[in-house]
Design a protein around this motif. Structure first.
Motif, PDB file in Angstrom:
ATOM      1  N   HIS C  22       0.814  -1.224   0.000  1.00 19.13           N
ATOM      2  CA  HIS C  22       0.000   0.000   0.000  1.00 19.13           C
ATOM      3  C   HIS C  22       0.845   1.270   0.000  1.00 19.13           C
ATOM      4  CE1 HIS C  22      -3.969  -1.733  -0.162  1.00 19.13           C
ATOM      5  NE2 HIS C  22      -3.387  -2.781   0.397  1.00 19.13           N
ATOM      6  N   GLN C  23       2.129   1.166   0.304  1.00 16.04           N
ATOM      7  CA  GLN C  23       2.995   2.325   0.096  1.00 16.04           C
ATOM      8  C   GLN C  23       3.273   2.526  -1.388  1.00 16.04           C
ATOM      9  OE1 GLN C  23       4.260   4.640   2.473  1.00 16.04           O
ATOM     10  NE2 GLN C  23       4.486   5.634   0.514  1.00 16.04           N
ATOM     11  N   PHE C  24       3.503   1.448  -2.091  1.00 18.10           N
ATOM     12  CA  PHE C  24       4.031   1.579  -3.451  1.00 18.10           C
ATOM     13  C   PHE C  24       3.004   1.305  -4.556  1.00 18.10           C
ATOM     14  CE2 PHE C  24       7.798   1.019  -0.761  1.00 18.10           C
ATOM     15  CZ  PHE C  24       8.498   2.162  -1.125  1.00 18.10           C
ATOM     16  N   ALA C  25       1.874   0.689  -4.232  1.00 19.16           N
ATOM     17  CA  ALA C  25       0.843   0.530  -5.267  1.00 19.16           C
ATOM     18  C   ALA C  25       0.453   1.904  -5.784  1.00 19.16           C
ATOM     19  CB  ALA C  25      -0.381  -0.184  -4.699  1.00 19.16           C
TER      20      ALA C  25
END
Lengths: 116, 116, 116, 116
Positions: C22-25
């Motif tokens: 969820h940081q990088f999506a």
């Protein structure tokens, strides 16, 4: 009224700043991992349309000062740990914009607009 | 050259769109949770400077079509599941901008610039 | 009842996967920028406690296939474009967990739990 | 060795915490918008598999104290502004986990594991 070419270029510059900040704010970061994060942020945002350059500097001295004042050995990326400059070229208009701390607020601003 | 008041308003509009998209893209969403997410996105981005209105519509029909074609009962928020309109007022300039799908790309564009 | 050491190690492994995803999506990515993003994701999550290894592979062939089928020259990172393996060491317990596509769903799972 | 049912439940609990934190950290928030954000966070994460309850409390008193000490009228959501409790049910195992500040660190921990 309709927007002008330089106004669209400024809009595009804003998109890139908002994207960069809210995609990467919160990323775990330490002085050991800041170099790879700087590079990934820059290359990622340069994928976006009309974006010719993204220069990200993560401020290791600020990171180190933050880590010295807390228990964990990393922190979360936020505006006070970086400086950013972005260049947009849109149909002959060039916009250079930057982000840096203005007191306690990460201020994004237009530095230069070159009209076609 | 220096930026004009309407150019700054357009830059601010872009910041809000980039922020909105990259803060909330990837959020788990289903038709049951889309109403609360719409509201939270709007109220969150309205906190940002010069932002007088944020209207977010999550497209439940598109969500339902996506869920019908996959195994999980939720999906991740992305541009094809929402329409957004944002209004910026900056020193007498008003900018209305929007995001909607343009073919397969979530296009953010300036709809109207009212100069002071 | 209280949690055991291996259960805590499994909880920590889950935290890292949820963080990473969820940081990088949503990050803009193309085959040209995938190598720097892989490295930044790995080094970023390795900052988190008890995390001894993060191996991220962005699947350039899947990226290229996606780009060939759309108009834009980049896409947003999501589960179908990466494989991840994470190792956690917590008080003598070792957990290896991974993420890969299971049909159309990015499945995160425990591959191995070594109890102290 | 293979993982047990309670270990998988703990892994799932960790995924939800990491997801919640890194999806929503950085969201612009103020006391005026905290109620809608609380609700959206909870309903969003409850979409994820095996997640039976997500209780998010945004700490308005902490937000107000932060705003009183800075120039902007909103801030970015981070661990010091929220408490979270998540319940996971996985094949007869129940896990309750929580996040709250432990000194200056947002600590995620397993509060209770009920084995099948």
């Amino acid at each position: 009224m309709d927007s002008t070419t330089p106004e669209i270029a400024c809009f595009e510059a804003g998109i890139k700043f908002g994207s960069l900040y809210h995609q990467f704010a919160g990323t775990p970061v330490s002085p050991d991992s800041s170099a790879s994060l700087e590079r990934a942020i820059g290359e990622s945002i340069e994928n976006q349309p009309f974006c010719t350059a993204v220069d990200v500097e993560i401020l290791d001295d600020k990171l180190e000062a933050a880590l010295a004042a807390q228990s964990a050995e990393y922190t979360e990326l936020t505006g006070r740990f970086m400086k950013v400059e972005i260049t947009i070229d849109y149909e002959g208009a060039t916009v250079v914009a930057s982000m840096a701390m203005d007191g306690d607020y990460p201020r994004m601003k237009l530095d230069r607009v070159e009209r076609p």
